[in-house]
Design a protein around this motif. Structure first.
Motif, short mmCIF file in Angstrom:
data_model
loop_
_atom_site.label_atom_id
_atom_site.label_comp_id
_atom_site.label_asym_id
_atom_site.label_seq_id
_atom_site.Cartn_x
_atom_site.Cartn_y
_atom_site.Cartn_z
N MET A 117 6.00 13.71 -7.83
CA MET A 117 5.94 12.73 -7.16
C MET A 117 7.07 11.92 -6.78
O MET A 117 8.04 11.82 -7.25
CB MET A 117 4.97 11.41 -8.04
N ARG A 118 6.88 11.67 -5.37
CA ARG A 118 8.18 11.06 -4.78
C ARG A 118 7.45 9.53 -4.33
O ARG A 118 6.59 9.52 -3.61
CB ARG A 118 8.47 11.85 -3.58
N ARG A 119 8.33 8.24 -4.68
CA ARG A 119 7.72 7.12 -4.51
C ARG A 119 8.78 6.40 -3.89
O ARG A 119 10.08 6.15 -4.18
CB ARG A 119 7.29 6.63 -5.77
N ALA A 120 8.29 5.44 -2.68
CA ALA A 120 9.05 4.50 -2.43
C ALA A 120 8.95 3.11 -2.52
O ALA A 120 7.44 2.84 -2.77
CB ALA A 120 9.40 4.54 -0.79
N ILE A 121 9.68 2.44 -3.20
CA ILE A 121 9.30 0.99 -3.86
C ILE A 121 9.76 -0.08 -2.99
O ILE A 121 11.01 -0.05 -2.42
CB ILE A 121 9.78 0.86 -5.24
N LEU A 122 8.89 -1.09 -2.78
CA LEU A 122 9.44 -1.98 -1.70
C LEU A 122 8.78 -3.29 -2.38
O LEU A 122 7.71 -3.82 -2.67
CB LEU A 122 8.46 -2.11 -0.38
N GLY A 123 9.87 -3.96 -3.10
CA GLY A 123 9.53 -5.18 -3.70
C GLY A 123 9.94 -6.40 -2.86
O GLY A 123 10.63 -6.45 -1.99
N GLY A 124 9.44 -7.42 -3.17
CA GLY A 124 9.86 -8.85 -2.59
C GLY A 124 8.87 -9.79 -3.13
O GLY A 124 8.10 -9.63 -4.04
N THR A 125 9.24 -11.19 -2.74
CA THR A 125 8.20 -12.36 -3.39
C THR A 125 7.12 -12.22 -2.45
O THR A 125 6.23 -12.63 -2.95
CB THR A 125 9.25 -13.47 -2.81
N TRP A 142 19.36 4.66 6.20
CA TRP A 142 19.09 3.66 7.16
C TRP A 142 17.64 3.89 7.61
O TRP A 142 17.53 4.91 8.39
CB TRP A 142 20.04 3.18 8.25
N LEU A 143 16.54 2.88 7.61
CA LEU A 143 15.50 2.97 8.44
C LEU A 143 15.22 2.66 9.60
O LEU A 143 16.01 1.92 10.09
CB LEU A 143 14.14 2.31 7.52
N GLN A 149 10.24 8.80 7.03
CA GLN A 149 11.52 9.04 6.91
C GLN A 149 11.94 9.72 5.57
O GLN A 149 12.83 10.68 5.63
CB GLN A 149 12.73 8.18 7.27
N LEU A 150 11.28 9.36 4.67
CA LEU A 150 11.83 9.64 3.30
C LEU A 150 11.30 10.80 2.60
O LEU A 150 11.53 11.18 1.60
CB LEU A 150 11.81 8.25 2.27
N GLY A 151 10.11 11.24 3.36
CA GLY A 151 9.22 12.31 2.59
C GLY A 151 8.59 11.99 1.15
O GLY A 151 8.32 12.81 0.46
N VAL A 152 8.23 10.61 1.11
CA VAL A 152 7.82 10.17 -0.12
C VAL A 152 6.14 10.53 0.10
O VAL A 152 5.48 10.49 1.03
CB VAL A 152 7.92 8.97 -0.35
N ASP A 153 5.33 10.40 -1.16
CA ASP A 153 4.01 10.43 -1.18
C ASP A 153 3.34 9.25 -1.17
O ASP A 153 2.30 9.09 -0.34
CB ASP A 153 3.60 11.14 -2.52
#
Ligand code: ATP
Ligand code: MG
Length: 196
Positions: free
Chosen positions: A1-9, A144-145, A27-31
């Motif tokens: 499993m490849r995961r990108a985490i986008l946290g924020g308020t 960089w995205l 871009q990152l090849g995440v699932d």
């Protein structure tokens, strides 16, 4: 499993968050891109943050129907301060993690609680944001995205709404509806005007 985490308020979640999530997925090849609203963000201990019930619901509405986006409640369900490292450690060690940060947040990364462990556990992807010099990002292997720089922020959107100016289309339509229905970010005298 490849995961990108986008946290924020996510007070409120807006289109720059969506664009960053989209770029991360492409871009990152995440699932999956996992949006995680903060419970009690320590960086914002000095200001009023909307109730986490609202921020959680708006985050859910933002990602709904997009198969590679999800909203995760683990931080809003946790008591006390939220530290990114604890969130990263709460995912199984075999998962490959990316942490998506706006350029402003990425520039501040070295000041974070257990910073070294953060960058050991997750690779960093940076969403370009106006006003941040690229040289301020010290993380050498950060990616960089590819997204347009958008001069918007939750703070700006809250101010606009409070002044009775529209924030429609700067947030997902479902979030706009939610904000109107619950009267979020309004001045005491409601001057947002009638909804169409
Ligand atoms: P606030 O003004 O309340 O801090 P915000 O717009 O910065 O709101 P956050 O919820 O704090 O939103 O941000 C979550 C993540 O999204 C952070 O990493 C932040 O840097 C990033 N981000 C927010 N707005 C933008 C933007 N316009 N461009 C790129 N990244 C952004
Ligand atoms: Mg911010």
């Amino acid at each position: 499993m490849r995961r990108a985490i986008l946290g924020g308020t996510f007070d409120p979640p807006h289109i720059a968050h969506l664009l960053a999530g989209e770029a991360a997925y492409r871009q990152l090849g995440v699932d999956v891109v996992t949006f995680i609203p903060a419970g009690a963000p320590w960086q914002k201990a000095d200001r009023e943050v909307s109730d986490s019930v609202h921020r959680w619901r708006m985050t859910q509405l933002t990602v709904e129907g997009i198969p590679y986006f999800e909203a995760d409640p683990r931080e809003v369900e946790r008591d006390g301060w939220t530290y990114t490292i604890e969130t990263l450690e709460s995912f199984p060690p075999e998962e490959e993690l990316w942490l998506v940060l706006g350029a402003d947040a990425a520039a501040g990364l070295p000041t974070w609680h257990r910073y070294r462990e953060v960058v050991e556990r997750a690779r960093i992807a940076v969403a370009p944001r106006p006003g941040t010099d690229r040289r301020r990002i010290v993380q050498g292997d950060a990616v960089w995205l590819d997204m347009p720089e958008l001069p918007i922020s939750g703070t700006e959107l809250r101010h606009r709404a409070r002044e009775g100016r529209s924030i429609r289309f700067l947030v997902h339509d479902r979030v706009w509806d939610y904000i109107c229905t619950h009267g979020l970010y309004r001045a005491e005298t409601d001057n947002m005007g009638p909804r169409p």
